[in-house]
Design an enzyme around this catalytic site. Structure first.
Site, mmCIF file in Angstrom:
data_model
loop_
_atom_site.group_PDB
_atom_site.id
_atom_site.type_symbol
_atom_site.label_atom_id
_atom_site.label_comp_id
_atom_site.label_asym_id
_atom_site.label_seq_id
_atom_site.Cartn_x
_atom_site.Cartn_y
_atom_site.Cartn_z
ATOM 1 N N GLN A 103 -3.105 -5.323 -23.794
ATOM 2 C CA GLN A 103 -2.768 -5.113 -22.382
ATOM 3 C C GLN A 103 -1.521 -5.907 -22.027
ATOM 4 O O GLN A 103 -1.021 -5.828 -20.920
ATOM 5 C CB GLN A 103 -3.917 -5.621 -21.496
ATOM 6 C CG GLN A 103 -5.214 -4.881 -21.713
ATOM 7 C CD GLN A 103 -6.372 -5.671 -21.094
ATOM 8 O OE1 GLN A 103 -6.710 -5.488 -19.931
ATOM 9 N NE2 GLN A 103 -6.994 -6.541 -21.862
ATOM 10 N N ASN A 104 -1.055 -6.721 -22.975
ATOM 11 C CA ASN A 104 0.080 -7.593 -22.684
ATOM 12 C C ASN A 104 1.392 -6.830 -22.800
ATOM 13 O O ASN A 104 1.524 -5.925 -23.623
ATOM 14 C CB ASN A 104 0.096 -8.786 -23.644
ATOM 15 C CG ASN A 104 -1.158 -9.617 -23.505
ATOM 16 O OD1 ASN A 104 -1.897 -9.447 -22.524
ATOM 17 N ND2 ASN A 104 -1.420 -10.475 -24.461
ATOM 18 N N ASP A 106 4.260 -8.678 -23.113
ATOM 19 C CA ASP A 106 5.215 -9.741 -23.467
ATOM 20 C C ASP A 106 5.895 -9.570 -24.814
ATOM 21 O O ASP A 106 6.753 -10.387 -25.187
ATOM 22 C CB ASP A 106 4.531 -11.108 -23.380
ATOM 23 C CG ASP A 106 3.280 -11.201 -24.290
ATOM 24 O OD1 ASP A 106 3.235 -10.535 -25.335
ATOM 25 O OD2 ASP A 106 2.347 -11.947 -23.923
ATOM 26 N N HIS A 121 -0.248 -1.229 -21.437
ATOM 27 C CA HIS A 121 0.405 -1.473 -20.151
ATOM 28 C C HIS A 121 1.919 -1.530 -20.281
ATOM 29 O O HIS A 121 2.598 -2.037 -19.390
ATOM 30 C CB HIS A 121 -0.139 -2.767 -19.522
ATOM 31 C CG HIS A 121 -1.586 -2.671 -19.126
ATOM 32 N ND1 HIS A 121 -2.365 -3.747 -18.789
ATOM 33 C CD2 HIS A 121 -2.399 -1.586 -19.010
ATOM 34 C CE1 HIS A 121 -3.597 -3.345 -18.483
ATOM 35 N NE2 HIS A 121 -3.641 -2.038 -18.626
ATOM 36 N N GLY A 192 -9.166 -12.875 -25.334
ATOM 37 C CA GLY A 192 -8.348 -13.371 -24.222
ATOM 38 C C GLY A 192 -8.168 -12.387 -23.085
ATOM 39 O O GLY A 192 -7.122 -12.345 -22.465
ATOM 40 N N THR A 193 -9.210 -11.612 -22.817
ATOM 41 C CA THR A 193 -9.147 -10.719 -21.656
ATOM 42 C C THR A 193 -10.367 -10.939 -20.764
ATOM 43 O O THR A 193 -11.477 -11.117 -21.265
ATOM 44 C CB THR A 193 -9.026 -9.232 -22.059
ATOM 45 O OG1 THR A 193 -9.021 -8.439 -20.854
ATOM 46 C CG2 THR A 193 -10.147 -8.760 -22.966
#
Ligand code: OAD
Length: 252
Positions: A103-104, A106, A121, A192-193
């Site tokens: 979902q990152n 970056d 995303h 990490g979500t």
């Protein structure tokens, strides 16, 4: 078992699996210095999504929204992937079928060497014209640095970041690939979500419905923690390198 320990079952399932899928969220990049969205000090506590991350806000004030994404882009570019990102790239190298759904935006997974990355995303390094969809050039983006809206050199449409905003559909191809990987996976890691934003949050549960062993790695229990097979509480930059090393050791 201490909280940040993982089970022998998880290690042996990962070592045996021919297909593994992973979902990551902002937490995996936290140790690189990129703020998450919902933790204390997270992005959605400092900025209101409705003022920045949707098409209406953008059209109302393109300079503000372009400026905010330029700021986030420069933070992402200055940071480095952390041991969690690198561990996932290592895992991909030893598994025949591996899909990393993120979902990152970056770009850190790709920079760490992961190859089969599904970006649900979008990716903050991409920018495109809202009218003709042409990918923006560095030169076109330069306007932002001098406080002007960045416009397309071909049709003068505003240039927007290549990320999914509130109220927008996720890229269809990415969603299809993510669902297929989840349905096929023998082991699924959700890392990490907070697992509150759908459809991403439903992907680990889809994997479980289709028979995967699902493990969560997070500093706290997420919204789906009660539904997964195993929860490993700890920072992903610490847990993942140990986990992947244990898998490699078992495979040797
Ligand atoms: P959140 O900010 O909602 O959640 C981050 C999660 O990471 C939390 O569950 C934390 O407990 C966990 N966490 C923090 N540090 C960690 C660490 N070092 N190791 C492991 N876990 C850690 O972020 P997301 O779940 O990614 O969407 O948010 C999902 C979506 O909401 C984002 O993609 C974004 C946002 O609105 C869009 O912009 C479309």
């Amino acid at each position: 078992m201490p909280e940040s320990a993982f089970s022998d079952t998880l290690v042996s399932r990962l070592a045996r699996a021919r297909r593994i899928a992973v979902l990551t969220g902002a937490g995996i990049s936290a140790e690189s210095g990129i703020p998450t969205f919902r933790d204390p000090g997270g992005l959605w506590q400092q900025f209101k999504p409705e003022e920045l991350a949707n098409i209406r806000a953008f059209l109302r004030n393109p300079v503000l929204v372009q400026g905010w994404y330029t700021h986030r882009r420069s933070i992402a570019a200055e940071t480095q992937p952390n041991p969690g990102h690198y561990a996932l790239a290592k895992l991909e190298a030893i598994v025949p079928g591996f899909t990393l759904i993120t979902q990152n935006v970056d770009n850190l997974h790709l920079r760490a060497g992961s190859r089969n990355v599904v970006e649900l995303h979008g990716n903050i390094t991409h920018n495109y014209c809202i009218d003709c969809q042409k990918e923006a050039t560095e030169e076109e983006m330069h306007a932002i640095a001098v406080g002007e809206p960045a416009r397309c050199g071909d049709c003068s449409g505003y240039i927007r970041p290549g990320v999914v905003w509130f109220g927008e559909m996720l890229p269809e191809e990415a969603v299809d690939e993510a669902y297929e990987a989840a349905r096929d996976a023998e082991v699924f890691l959700s890392i990490g979500t907070s697992a509150v934003v759908y459809p991403a949050a439903g992907i680990p549960l889809l994997a479980k419905e289709h028979g995967a062993y699902v493990a969560e790695i997070n500093t706290e229990r997420s919204a789906i923690a009660d539904e997964v097979d195993e929860v490993i509480l700890g920072p992903s930059g610490d847990v993942l390198p140990r986990l992947i090393e244990a898998v490699r050791a078992l495979k040797r």
